[in-house]
Design a protein around this motif. Sequence first.
Motif, mmCIF file in Angstrom:
data_model
loop_
_atom_site.group_PDB
_atom_site.id
_atom_site.type_symbol
_atom_site.label_atom_id
_atom_site.label_comp_id
_atom_site.label_asym_id
_atom_site.label_seq_id
_atom_site.Cartn_x
_atom_site.Cartn_y
_atom_site.Cartn_z
ATOM 1 N N LYS A 238 0.873 -1.169 0.000
ATOM 2 C CA LYS A 238 0.000 0.000 0.000
ATOM 3 C C LYS A 238 0.909 1.217 0.000
ATOM 4 C CE LYS A 238 -3.677 2.459 2.367
ATOM 5 N NZ LYS A 238 -4.584 2.535 3.510
ATOM 6 N N MET A 239 0.613 2.144 -0.949
ATOM 7 C CA MET A 239 1.473 3.324 -1.082
ATOM 8 C C MET A 239 0.710 4.557 -0.620
ATOM 9 S SD MET A 239 3.397 2.530 -4.695
ATOM 10 C CE MET A 239 4.573 3.872 -4.425
ATOM 11 N N THR A 240 1.402 5.477 0.029
ATOM 12 C CA THR A 240 0.830 6.756 0.485
ATOM 13 C C THR A 240 1.778 7.871 0.112
ATOM 14 O OG1 THR A 240 1.862 6.579 2.662
ATOM 15 C CG2 THR A 240 -0.336 5.621 2.442
ATOM 16 N N THR B 154 5.316 -8.614 -6.053
ATOM 17 C CA THR B 154 4.154 -7.728 -6.119
ATOM 18 C C THR B 154 4.630 -6.323 -6.488
ATOM 19 O OG1 THR B 154 3.022 -9.034 -4.436
ATOM 20 C CG2 THR B 154 2.174 -6.824 -4.853
ATOM 21 N N VAL B 155 3.831 -5.672 -7.398
ATOM 22 C CA VAL B 155 4.207 -4.332 -7.866
ATOM 23 C C VAL B 155 3.015 -3.399 -7.666
ATOM 24 C CG1 VAL B 155 4.969 -2.937 -9.811
ATOM 25 C CG2 VAL B 155 5.795 -5.298 -9.553
ATOM 26 N N ASN B 156 3.308 -2.163 -7.215
ATOM 27 C CA ASN B 156 2.259 -1.158 -7.044
ATOM 28 C C ASN B 156 2.848 0.188 -7.464
ATOM 29 O OD1 ASN B 156 -0.125 0.070 -6.483
ATOM 30 N ND2 ASN B 156 -0.118 -0.393 -4.277
ATOM 31 N N SER B 157 1.979 1.024 -8.115
ATOM 32 C CA SER B 157 2.470 2.327 -8.595
ATOM 33 C C SER B 157 1.590 3.424 -8.033
ATOM 34 C CB SER B 157 2.453 2.372 -10.115
ATOM 35 O OG SER B 157 3.326 1.390 -10.646
ATOM 36 N N GLN C 70 11.970 -2.428 -3.813
ATOM 37 C CA GLN C 70 12.751 -1.705 -4.848
ATOM 38 C C GLN C 70 11.872 -0.591 -5.426
ATOM 39 O OE1 GLN C 70 14.140 -4.176 -8.013
ATOM 40 N NE2 GLN C 70 15.250 -2.512 -9.042
ATOM 41 N N TRP C 71 12.471 0.610 -5.505
ATOM 42 C CA TRP C 71 11.750 1.767 -6.051
ATOM 43 C C TRP C 71 12.144 2.011 -7.514
ATOM 44 C CZ3 TRP C 71 7.990 4.632 -3.645
ATOM 45 C CH2 TRP C 71 7.826 4.459 -2.259
ATOM 46 N N THR C 72 11.103 2.432 -8.268
ATOM 47 C CA THR C 72 11.363 2.870 -9.657
ATOM 48 C C THR C 72 10.607 4.180 -9.886
ATOM 49 O OG1 THR C 72 11.541 0.594 -10.382
ATOM 50 C CG2 THR C 72 11.229 2.262 -12.074
ATOM 51 N N ILE C 73 11.297 5.196 -10.423
ATOM 52 C CA ILE C 73 10.681 6.512 -10.676
ATOM 53 C C ILE C 73 10.693 6.771 -12.199
ATOM 54 C CG2 ILE C 73 10.770 8.974 -10.199
ATOM 55 C CD1 ILE C 73 12.301 8.338 -7.654
ATOM 56 N N LEU D 257 5.704 6.695 -9.377
ATOM 57 C CA LEU D 257 6.628 5.930 -8.532
ATOM 58 C C LEU D 257 6.107 4.501 -8.432
ATOM 59 C CD1 LEU D 257 7.114 8.952 -7.536
ATOM 60 C CD2 LEU D 257 8.136 7.859 -5.547
ATOM 61 N N THR D 258 6.987 3.569 -8.656
ATOM 62 C CA THR D 258 6.632 2.147 -8.597
ATOM 63 C C THR D 258 7.406 1.487 -7.443
ATOM 64 O OG1 THR D 258 6.245 2.070 -10.969
ATOM 65 C CG2 THR D 258 6.612 -0.039 -9.837
#
Length: 556
Positions: free
Chosen positions: A419-421, A494-497, A446-449, A483-484
Amino acid sequence: MESKRASSCRLLFGLLISAAVLRPGLGWYTVNSAYGDTIIMPCRLDVPQNLMFGKWKYEKPDGSPVFIAFRSSTKKSVQYDDVPEYKDRLSLSENYTLSISNARISDEKRFVCMLVTEDNVFEAPTIVKVFKQPSKPEIVSKALFLETEQLKKLGDCISEDSYPDGNITWYRNGKVLHPLEGAVVIIFKKEMDPVTQLYTMTSTLEYKTSKADIQMPFTCSVTYYGPTGQKTVYSDQAVFDIYYPTEQVTIQVLPPKNAIKEGDNITLRCLGNGNPPPEEFLFYLPGQPEGIRSSNTYTLTDVRRNATGDYKCSLIDKKSMIASTTITVHYLDLSLNPSGEVTRQIGDALPVSCTISASRNATVVWMKDNIRLRSSPTFSSLHYQDAGNYVCETALQEVEGLKKRESLTLIVEGKPQIKMTKKTDPSGLSKTIICHVEGFPKPAIQWTITGSGSVINQTEESPYINGRYYSKIIISPEENVTLTCTAENQLERTVNSLNVSAISIPEHDEADEISDENREKVNDQAKLIVGIVVGLLLAALVAGVVYWLYMKKSNA
């Protein structure tokens, strides 16, 4: 003139060999002397002025005289007759006192002091008594032991070298023993040494003993007459070992029977109260009618619960004299299901049972990660915080060392959940993006921008607790970016953006994930508020009821 002297001598000789004149008023006189002492016999006659000489004699058993000493009144000379038994033992003083040294038993005679004048002979008889104190009595030939209800020789009491002979008396605990048919037999005998004429007294005691004679002292004494009268001398005490048959059998258990557990060694000890105690017994084990012959102990090794039962022992020759005891072999079984290492998925149900089987009530304690739990764990829907090392431990408090424990290592796995905030800094110059991840094993983040902009801060991670942690970055985007957050463990990737607007464009912030700790605090606060509200409502209701009752009473 010569005829006159001859006549006088004949007269004197005739007077000496004929009956002499006993001085009126002089009766029998006795001198008592101790054996070996000097006998002193005064003449007891007044010396006449016309005394010619003095003589001492003693009388044989047939009454014939034996002259032993002579002393002239004129020449003051002393002559001793040739009597072998008195050689070098006599002394006659000027006053005609006769002394005999080293008194013997044979000196017991009738001695006579004779004082002779020209016309008369005076006599004074003296009886000599010699006494010899006997040796201290001694109990000899003592029995090694006495048996109850059996008449048996206890010993001989012997006392030697006595004159005259004495009497021997037996004592039990200071009280005189008298002959009693079948119980007390006393045989007395005395012997005289023909040379010394001294007596040896022997008294044999046959005695029928009982258990009352245990540790009772026996003594004997000799009573005799001495120069000053009757006296008694006592022997040393003698205590005898009393043998008596066993009347009761007892059985003991080592270690104490309330603390016997499986695997212990048990020693049974059988005791008889007889003397000497029995050396062998028969031991009876549960379910075995035939006894096992053994010494007074019998050992069972590595006992199991089936050894619980009645144990007995008896005499070899009297099986009816028996003792018994009940032994409980305590046991404790613990079964934990499941046990060992167990892996389950989050949300699964996991029934856990710790089953106890024991010889008596046992205590059960649950521990998680070395912390005691208030109750047994139940898992209807597993959470990550349920993971840990569980231990079920049980013990019998009364039985030292009887404890059991088994463990369960619970692993709760779950695929990564994201869950992203996002939140804009009050200054409006930066935005904080947080990726909340839940899963086990711990997912890697891992972050991806995508888009233009710059990362103001490096990635910051929270501690991994109960399957949760987060990773956050602070950015200041000049344009819209995406941002991923990628979370991956052994189960899944699992991936969330999240789209983030440029710093110049206002947007709605996403609320932060509430942690378990904060969620508990919120719940506690909610409960507090609800409690306060309910309390106020109840107070208002009570006040309304009171007011209604008051008004009703006023209208009446």
